[in-house]
Design an enzyme around this catalytic site. Structure first.
Site, PDB file in Angstrom:
ATOM      1  N   ARG A  64      36.851  41.277  47.136  1.00 30.62           N
ATOM      2  CA  ARG A  64      36.761  39.828  47.360  1.00 30.62           C
ATOM      3  C   ARG A  64      36.870  39.437  48.825  1.00 30.62           C
ATOM      4  O   ARG A  64      36.469  38.341  49.205  1.00 30.62           O
ATOM      5  CB  ARG A  64      37.745  39.087  46.462  1.00 30.62           C
ATOM      6  CG  ARG A  64      37.266  39.105  45.003  1.00 30.62           C
ATOM      7  CD  ARG A  64      38.168  38.346  44.071  1.00 30.62           C
ATOM      8  NE  ARG A  64      39.488  38.899  43.954  1.00 30.62           N
ATOM      9  CZ  ARG A  64      39.846  39.876  43.142  1.00 30.62           C
ATOM     10  NH1 ARG A  64      38.962  40.421  42.342  1.00 30.62           N
ATOM     11  NH2 ARG A  64      41.079  40.312  43.104  1.00 30.62           N
ATOM     12  N   GLU A 101      50.532  50.750  41.633  1.00 24.63           N
ATOM     13  CA  GLU A 101      51.568  50.701  40.608  1.00 24.63           C
ATOM     14  C   GLU A 101      51.515  51.934  39.711  1.00 24.63           C
ATOM     15  O   GLU A 101      52.535  52.497  39.346  1.00 24.63           O
ATOM     16  CB  GLU A 101      51.380  49.427  39.779  1.00 24.63           C
ATOM     17  CG  GLU A 101      52.513  49.152  38.832  1.00 24.63           C
ATOM     18  CD  GLU A 101      52.343  47.833  38.107  1.00 24.63           C
ATOM     19  OE1 GLU A 101      53.112  47.603  37.173  1.00 24.63           O
ATOM     20  OE2 GLU A 101      51.434  47.054  38.466  1.00 24.63           O
TER      21      GLU A 101
END
Length: 176
Positions: free
Chosen positions: A66, A103
């Site tokens: 993005r 993560e």
């Protein structure tokens, strides 16, 4: 006082609960891109801020993916180069690569070795800062390329996740 152009952006951001997985509140910025006047206002604010605070900028660096939506438009406004930071294996030729932790595992990002020259002054752009892992990796990548990071810029900062703590450069954020 918040710039009315930023308030218009904030009004269009769509909150998507449990996307892409349960417990995540996704901040969808795509409605901004569907509104030409609000999108133009956002790009103007970002470019004006960079021009005022970092007039020596030579390159806007956009993060996959993005950051690619904002970075080239900001670069055009400032009449400077745009360089993409891509995920591993997406760029031809020789690259600088940095691996970073996510993560659940690891990832890496790259830039083409010939896309930046040592000493160039850059501003790194992305749409959102969460935990800061991707932005920190991009900063590490810029250091590997021996360029000067003037600042990191994001439209949205999720302050509760403290991603800013991962970044040693000035951070510009507009919506918290």
């Amino acid at each position: 006082m918040t710039d009315p152009r930023i308030l218009a952006v904030k009004e269009l951001i769509e909150l998507c609960p449990d996307f892409p997985k349960p417990g995540i509140l996704f901040q969808n910025i795509f409605p901004v891109l569907r509104n030409p006047s609000v999108f133009k206002g956002l790009i103007d604010v970002l470019a004006e801020d960079i021009r005022a605070k970092y007039p020596a900028v030579e390159v806007i660096v956009g993060l996959d993916s993005r950051g690619f939506l904002f970075g080239p438009m900001i670069a055009q406004e400032l009449n400077v180069a745009f360089v993409p930071v891509r995920k591993k294996g997406k760029l031809p030729g020789e690259t600088h690569r940095v691996e970073y932790s996510l993560e659940y595992g690891k990832d890496s990002c790259e830039i083409q070795k010939n896309s930046l020259q040592p000493g160039q002054k850059v501003v790194i752009v992305d749409d959102l800062l969460a935990t800061g892992g991707t932005m920190k990796a991009a900063c590490d990548l810029m250091e590997a390329a021996k360029v000067e990071v003037l600042a990191c810029l994001v439209v949205i900062e999720l302050k509760v996740l403290k991603g800013k703590d991962q970044i040693k450069y000035p951070l510009l954020s507009y919506i918290e």
